[in-house]
Design a protein around this motif. Structure first.
Motif, PDB file in Angstrom:
ATOM      1  N   GLU A   1       0.800  -1.219   0.000  1.00 48.43           N
ATOM      2  CA  GLU A   1       0.000   0.000   0.000  1.00 48.43           C
ATOM      3  C   GLU A   1       0.833   1.269   0.000  1.00 48.43           C
ATOM      4  O   GLU A   1       0.298   2.368  -0.091  1.00 48.43           O
ATOM      5  N   ALA A   2       2.147   1.156   0.086  1.00 52.54           N
ATOM      6  CA  ALA A   2       3.019   2.333   0.103  1.00 52.54           C
ATOM      7  C   ALA A   2       2.964   3.018  -1.258  1.00 52.54           C
ATOM      8  O   ALA A   2       3.147   2.382  -2.293  1.00 52.54           O
ATOM      9  N   GLU A   3       2.697   4.312  -1.245  1.00 50.23           N
ATOM     10  CA  GLU A   3       2.548   5.067  -2.489  1.00 50.23           C
ATOM     11  C   GLU A   3       3.829   5.770  -2.924  1.00 50.23           C
ATOM     12  O   GLU A   3       3.884   6.354  -3.986  1.00 50.23           O
ATOM     13  N   ALA A   4       4.860   5.712  -2.098  1.00 51.59           N
ATOM     14  CA  ALA A   4       6.122   6.380  -2.416  1.00 51.59           C
ATOM     15  C   ALA A   4       6.802   5.692  -3.602  1.00 51.59           C
ATOM     16  O   ALA A   4       6.634   4.501  -3.824  1.00 51.59           O
ATOM     17  N   SER A   5       7.592   6.473  -4.325  1.00 51.63           N
ATOM     18  CA  SER A   5       8.342   5.902  -5.452  1.00 51.63           C
ATOM     19  C   SER A   5       9.437   4.982  -4.919  1.00 51.63           C
ATOM     20  O   SER A   5       9.823   5.048  -3.756  1.00 51.63           O
ATOM     21  N   SER A   6       9.954   4.135  -5.784  1.00 55.13           N
ATOM     22  CA  SER A   6      10.999   3.211  -5.348  1.00 55.13           C
ATOM     23  C   SER A   6      12.254   3.961  -4.905  1.00 55.13           C
ATOM     24  O   SER A   6      12.923   3.545  -3.962  1.00 55.13           O
ATOM     25  N   ASP A   7      12.567   5.087  -5.549  1.00 59.11           N
ATOM     26  CA  ASP A   7      13.721   5.889  -5.131  1.00 59.11           C
ATOM     27  C   ASP A   7      13.507   6.474  -3.740  1.00 59.11           C
ATOM     28  O   ASP A   7      14.420   6.499  -2.922  1.00 59.11           O
ATOM     29  N   THR A   8      12.291   6.938  -3.476  1.00 56.37           N
ATOM     30  CA  THR A   8      11.975   7.499  -2.167  1.00 56.37           C
ATOM     31  C   THR A   8      12.018   6.416  -1.098  1.00 56.37           C
ATOM     32  O   THR A   8      12.535   6.636  -0.001  1.00 56.37           O
ATOM     33  N   LYS A   9      11.503   5.238  -1.419  1.00 58.93           N
ATOM     34  CA  LYS A   9      11.553   4.116  -0.477  1.00 58.93           C
ATOM     35  C   LYS A   9      12.995   3.738  -0.164  1.00 58.93           C
ATOM     36  O   LYS A   9      13.346   3.500   0.989  1.00 58.93           O
TER      37      LYS A   9
END
Length: 95
Positions: free
Chosen positions: A31-39
Motif C-alpha cells: 500500500e506504500a505510495e512512495a516511489s521506489s527511489d523514495t523508499k
C-alpha cells in the motif's frame, strides 16, 4: 579479522523493527505510495539513524518525520525556483 564492530551488527529483531518503521511511515508494503527511489532513500536513512544510535521505533519515526519536513521545504523552494524560471523565460518570449 573483521572490521565490523558489534554496534554495526543488526540482528533479525532489529531488521523487523526497521521494516515496521518503514511500513508505519508509508515507505514499505504493497500500500506504500512512495516511489521506489523514495523508499530506497528512506531505508538508507533509517538504517543510518539506527547505526547512529536511534534504536527505538519512536526515535526512528521522529527522525523520518524531521527529515520529511526538510525534504518538503526543499522541494517547495526548488519547485518555486523552477516556476519562476519558466515565467521569466515566457516573459522574454520563450515558447
Amino acid at each position: 579479522m573483521s572490521s565490523n564492530s558489534s554496534q554495526e551488527y543488526i540482528n533479525p529483531v532489529n531488521v523487523a523493527m526497521l521494516r515496521d518503521v518503514l511500513r508505519t511511515a508509508g515507505f514499505r508494503g504493497v500500500e506504500a505510495e512512495a516511489s521506489s527511489d523514495t523508499k530506497r532513500a528512506a531505508s538508507i536513512f533509517v538504517n543510518s539513524e539506527f547505526r547512529k544510535g536511534n534504536r527505538t521505533k519512536e526515535a526512528l519515526l521522529r527522525a523520518l518525520e524531521r527529515r520529511g519536513k526538510g525534504l518538503t521545504s526543499d522541494l517547495q523552494v526548488a519547485g518555486r525556483s523552477k516556476n519562476e524560471a519558466i515565467d521569466r523565460w515566457q516573459d522574454e518570449g520563450g515558447r
